[in-house]
Enzyme design. Structure first.
Site, short mmCIF file in Angstrom:
data_model
loop_
_atom_site.label_atom_id
_atom_site.label_comp_id
_atom_site.label_asym_id
_atom_site.label_seq_id
_atom_site.Cartn_x
_atom_site.Cartn_y
_atom_site.Cartn_z
N SER A 153 22.40 55.11 27.37
CA SER A 153 21.08 54.84 27.93
C SER A 153 20.73 53.40 27.62
CB SER A 153 20.04 55.76 27.29
OG SER A 153 18.73 55.26 27.51
N TYR A 167 16.24 60.37 19.99
CA TYR A 167 17.01 59.99 21.20
C TYR A 167 17.60 58.59 21.02
CZ TYR A 167 17.87 59.28 26.24
OH TYR A 167 18.44 59.04 27.46
C1 BGC Z 1 15.48 58.20 29.49
C2 BGC Z 1 14.34 58.26 30.45
C3 BGC Z 1 13.64 56.91 30.56
C4 BGC Z 1 14.66 55.83 30.82
C5 BGC Z 1 14.03 54.43 30.87
C6 BGC Z 1 16.38 57.06 29.81
O1 BGC Z 1 17.37 56.98 28.86
O2 BGC Z 1 16.22 59.40 29.55
O3 BGC Z 1 13.45 59.25 30.02
O4 BGC Z 1 12.69 56.92 31.59
O5 BGC Z 1 15.64 55.84 29.82
O6 BGC Z 1 13.22 54.20 29.76
#
Ligand code: BGC
Length: 256
Positions: free
Chosen positions: A144, A157
């Site tokens: 991410s 996360y």
């Molecule tokens: C998350 C989303 C978020 C995006 C941008 C992703 O990794 O799962 O919830 O909107 O990042 O911030």
């Protein structure tokens, strides 16, 4: 394009969203696909139909990758289905929106076990298979933008994705001599079920779009296109890094 002719790919968390798009894209480019989700439902059945209609094989294996024994069995079973495995896309991931001080051990474990521990031991199982069969392999982890940038109220996360960043760097070095490549893909805000609340709340969406130079959310297919490149021989000299698909979000800064 048949760049994955005779290749078999396992895509975890592929019932929906980015995982489903990756499965469809790899199949469109010629791969046979092992789909995975916690259980087979109409979404998985529909994907099997779509992939079969492309002339590729597809099989669904149910497994919750947050449990180590499940993920080990998933990779072993995936190898057994068609007798081989070339590409492992570790896509399954979860997030919890919570103030840091309220996060419980159970919630922390759920996020870390799915996003990091499951991937660690899934890769380990795949690598043992590659070693004992003297074959190379390709691993792509769905990270991410939050392996790099902060995300208040998503501490576990971010910790999991930050961990995934270093896991990939480390394994790329350790596994390079085995001809196993490892890369991360880092999506930004993509229109998928994980972002349902965001997409359904105009004020939230506006805040997010303010941070994105391209002023729109991405599509799962945008992420899948990058995954397909990294999985292919076009990327044969590419290992140990992260590739962003984020409309410019990560390195964005403006003053007005
Ligand atoms: C998350 C989303 C978020 C995006 C941008 C992703 O990794 O799962 O919830 O909107 O990042 O911030």
């Amino acid at each position: 394009m048949n760049r994955f002719e005779n290749k078999i790919a396992l895509v975890t968390g592929s019932s929906q969203g980015i995982g489903a798009a990756c499965a469809l894209r790899l199949a469109a480019d010629g791969a046979d696909i092992i789909l995975n989700g916690r259980k087979l439902d109409e979404r998985g059945e529909d994907l099997i139909k779509q992939i079969t209609a492309m002339g590729r094989r597809a099989h669904f294996l149910a497994a919750d990758v947050s449990h180590m024994h499940n993920v080990v069995n998933l990779v072993r079973d995936a190898i057994a289905v068609y007798g081989e495995l070339d590409i492992l896309v570790n896509n399954a991931g979860v997030e919890k929106n919570k103030d840091f001080w309220d996060v419980t051990e159970e919630e922390y474990d759920f996020v870390m076990d799915t996003n990091l521990k499951g991937i660690f031991f899934g890769i380990q199982t795949f690598v043992k298979y590659c070693m004992s069969n003297k074959r190379g392999g390709v691993i792509i982890n769905m990270s991410s933008v939050h392996e790099e940038i902060v995300f208040p109220h998503f501490a576990a996360y971010c910790a999991s994705k930050g961990g995934l960043k270093m896991l990939t760097r480390n394994l790329a070095t350790e596994l390079a001599h085995l001809n196993i490549r490892v890369n991360n893909v880092a999506p930004g805000a993509i229109a998928t079920p994980i972002n349902k609340k965001l997409m359904d709340t105009p004020e939230l969406l506006e805040n997010v779009l303010d941070n994105i130079p391209m002023k729109k959310m991405g599509k799962p297919e945008d992420v899948a296109a990058l995954v397909a490149f990294l999985a292919s021989d076009d990327a044969k000299y590419v290992t140990g890094s992260t590739y962003f698909v984020d409309g410019g979000l990560t390195y964005h800064y403006e003053e007005q």
